[in-house]
Scaffold this active site. Structure first.
Site, PDB file in Angstrom:
ATOM      1  N   HIS A 236       4.605  -7.219  -6.303  1.00 61.36           N
ATOM      2  CA  HIS A 236       3.425  -7.632  -5.538  1.00 61.36           C
ATOM      3  C   HIS A 236       3.763  -7.984  -4.096  1.00 61.36           C
ATOM      4  O   HIS A 236       2.858  -8.181  -3.268  1.00 61.36           O
ATOM      5  CB  HIS A 236       2.769  -8.839  -6.225  1.00 61.36           C
ATOM      6  CG  HIS A 236       1.279  -8.886  -6.060  1.00 61.36           C
ATOM      7  ND1 HIS A 236       0.597  -8.097  -5.166  1.00 61.36           N
ATOM      8  CD2 HIS A 236       0.324  -9.642  -6.667  1.00 61.36           C
ATOM      9  CE1 HIS A 236      -0.701  -8.358  -5.231  1.00 61.36           C
ATOM     10  NE2 HIS A 236      -0.890  -9.295  -6.145  1.00 61.36           N
TER      11      HIS A 236
ATOM     12  N   ASP B 265      -0.133  -4.122  -3.197  1.00 57.84           N
ATOM     13  CA  ASP B 265      -1.307  -4.959  -3.440  1.00 57.84           C
ATOM     14  C   ASP B 265      -2.009  -4.513  -4.721  1.00 57.84           C
ATOM     15  O   ASP B 265      -1.785  -3.403  -5.230  1.00 57.84           O
ATOM     16  CB  ASP B 265      -2.278  -4.868  -2.261  1.00 57.84           C
ATOM     17  CG  ASP B 265      -1.689  -5.450  -0.982  1.00 57.84           C
ATOM     18  OD1 ASP B 265      -0.885  -6.408  -1.086  1.00 57.84           O
ATOM     19  OD2 ASP B 265      -2.015  -4.940   0.108  1.00 57.84           O
TER      20      ASP B 265
END
Length: 503
Positions: free
Chosen positions: A474, A478
């Protein structure tokens, strides 16, 4: 003085070869340009000739060993003693036996060194010694087995003689240039004939093919004699799978009698029912890297599901024709590899990695295909998978999978991946969250295909469905990118024509 014999240039993009056959042995006289050995690569056979005249001093890379470009194969003694070797061959018949005998036996000690371990591998652990100090050894006979982070390496005797010293006992971690043992020549000349005479009947009754070290170790642990297991390897060599099959057959035969025998009462003792086994270096590396992945990456997993109807129909329609033309079966992995390559072009951050404060985007796809083996999980890499056809991908997966199961993957074949696919469905997994393979930013988890009721156009129909899981870092990927990636994979699999149209 000595002249080194090294692996020649093998050709563009060819980085390693296997030593197929040695035509000379230590002590033999060699002439300039005389054939010494033959190497096999994935495509061609390469002959290695002597660059100087002299006497074969030592063989570093035994038959069956995988070596890299410019690796040391052997050494040739080009000194004064070597120059007289041809003359010894032309001596009178009475003198011939006396003159030729020293040429085939070492007159000095020979060091047993750690063989080439592979690119970036700097150390190994001595797992098993098959000989002990004082044992007579024959050139190319298996002495010990080393374990690295990924593969097991067999160490053969570079010369005949007597094992006079073991410098690295079992469990010792050694570097890539360490000395493992010493073979003494002086003891060999006196001890070898007596040992050969004492063991002549056994040698005649047995076989000269050296069994796989892992098989010998397993046989020793289970008290199996060498002749009790039928080998299926090359030239009848006993492999680990052969021993496991023999043990399974023996268990099936003895199980009824063991079950019928009354069990003697015993005092409960948990310690006596436990077994403590040291983790292999491969298992230690897997544990360390997986934990590092969790500690380093901001790992998150997103899920989707795919209707496999179209892929299964397409595969069933063309699998026979595909096999006939390409010589390999059409599986599901090529469809998933193609679909992932297609999605990675649209979502490049999933095919990237973090290097300090930089994000490195890969404009190519080196696809890692996770494979379970008896010794642990390995991830062979298919390079430039995005430029391959379905047939090329299937052939590469089959070849890498076979080498992984046999423990023959080199370090180079497991490095450089940019994205990974893990298929837990072959073991029956319905849903899981795969762990990232660092430094990669994404890994796709495939699962079991299961018939489930689905609502299609207002009607409930049974469809073959598979859950997909994308674990991603992450820090650079995204949620939108991760979800879009899975949707593109889903779309490509539910309508494979999109792959042809690049949609």
């Amino acid at each position: 003085m000595s002249t080194e014999v090294r692996v020649p240039t093998l050709g563009e993009s060819v980085t390693e070869a296997t030593v197929a056959t040695w035509f000379k042995k230590p002590g033999d006289a060699v002439a300039v340009d005389e054939m010494l050995c033959e190497l096999e690569t994935d495509k061609v056979t390469v002959e290695v000739a002597a660059s100087a005249a002299g006497t074969m001093e030592s063989i570093i890379a035994a038959e069956g060993e995988t070596v890299g470009v410019d690796a040391l194969l052997a050494t040739i003694d080009t000194g004064a003693g070597a120059a007289s070797a041809p003359a010894a061959k032309s001596a009178t018949p009475e003198a011939a036996p006396t003159a030729s005998k020293p040429a085939s036996e070492p007159t000095t000690s020979v060091d047993v060194m750690v063989p080439t371990l592979g690119e970036s591998v700097t150390e190994a652990t001595v797992s098993t010694w098959f000989k002990k100090v004082g044992d007579t050894v024959v050139q190319d006979e298996m002495l010990c087995e080393l374990e690295t982070d990924k593969v097991s390496v067999e160490v053969s005797a570079p010369a005949s003689g007597v094992l006079s010293e073991i410098l690295a006992p079992e469990g010792t971690t050694v570097d890539a240039k360490a000395k493992l043992a010493v073979i003494g020549g002086s003891g060999a000349s006196s001890a070898a004939p007596a040992a050969a005479a004492a063991t002549a009947p056994a040698a005649t009754a047995g076989k000269s093919i050296e069994d796989a070290p892992s098989a010998k170790k397993l046989m020793a642990e289970n008290n199996l004699s060498e002749g009790s297991v039928q080998g299926t390897g090359r030239d009848g060599r006993v492999m680990k799978d052969d021993v496991q099959k023999a043990l399974a057959s023996a268990s099936a035969v003895t199980a009824p009698s063991a079950a019928a025998a009354p069990r003697a009462p015993s005092v409960p003792d948990d310690a006596s029912r436990e077994e403590r086994v040291k983790m292999t270096r491969l298992r230690q590396t897997i544990a360390r890297r997986l934990k590092e992945s969790q500690n380093t990456a901001a790992m998150l997993t997103t899920y989707n599901e795919v209707d496999m109807t179209e892929v299964m129909a397409l595969r069933n329609e063309y699998k026979d024709l595909f096999l006939k033309k390409h010589g390999v079966k059409l599986g599901f992995m090529s469809f998933f590899t193609k679909a992932c390559c297609h999605a990675l072009k649209e979502i490049p951050e999933v095919n990237a990695e973090i290097d300090g404060t930089d994000v490195v985007y890969k404009n190519f796809v080196h696809m890692g295909i996770a494979a379970g083996t008896p010794t642990g999980l390995v991830v062979p890499v298919i390079r430039d998978a995005d430029a391959m056809s379905f047939a090329e991908i299937e052939k590469a997966i089959a070849e890498k999978g076979a080498r992984a199961r046999d423990g023959k993957l080199s370090m180079a074949e497991m490095q450089g991946g940019t994205f990974t696919i893990s298929n837990g469905g072959v073991y029956g997994s319905l849903m899981s969250s795969p762990i990232l393979n660092p430094p990669q930013a994404g890994i796709l988890g495939m699962h079991k295909i299961q018939d489930r009721p689905m609502a299609i156009n207002g009607q409930v129909v049974i469809r073959p469905m598979m859950y997909l899981a994308l674990s991603y870092d992450h820090r650079i990927v995204d949620g939108k990118g991760a979800v879009t990636f899975l949707v593109r994979v889903k779309e490509a699999l539910e309508d494979p024509r999109r792959l042809l149209m690049d949609l």
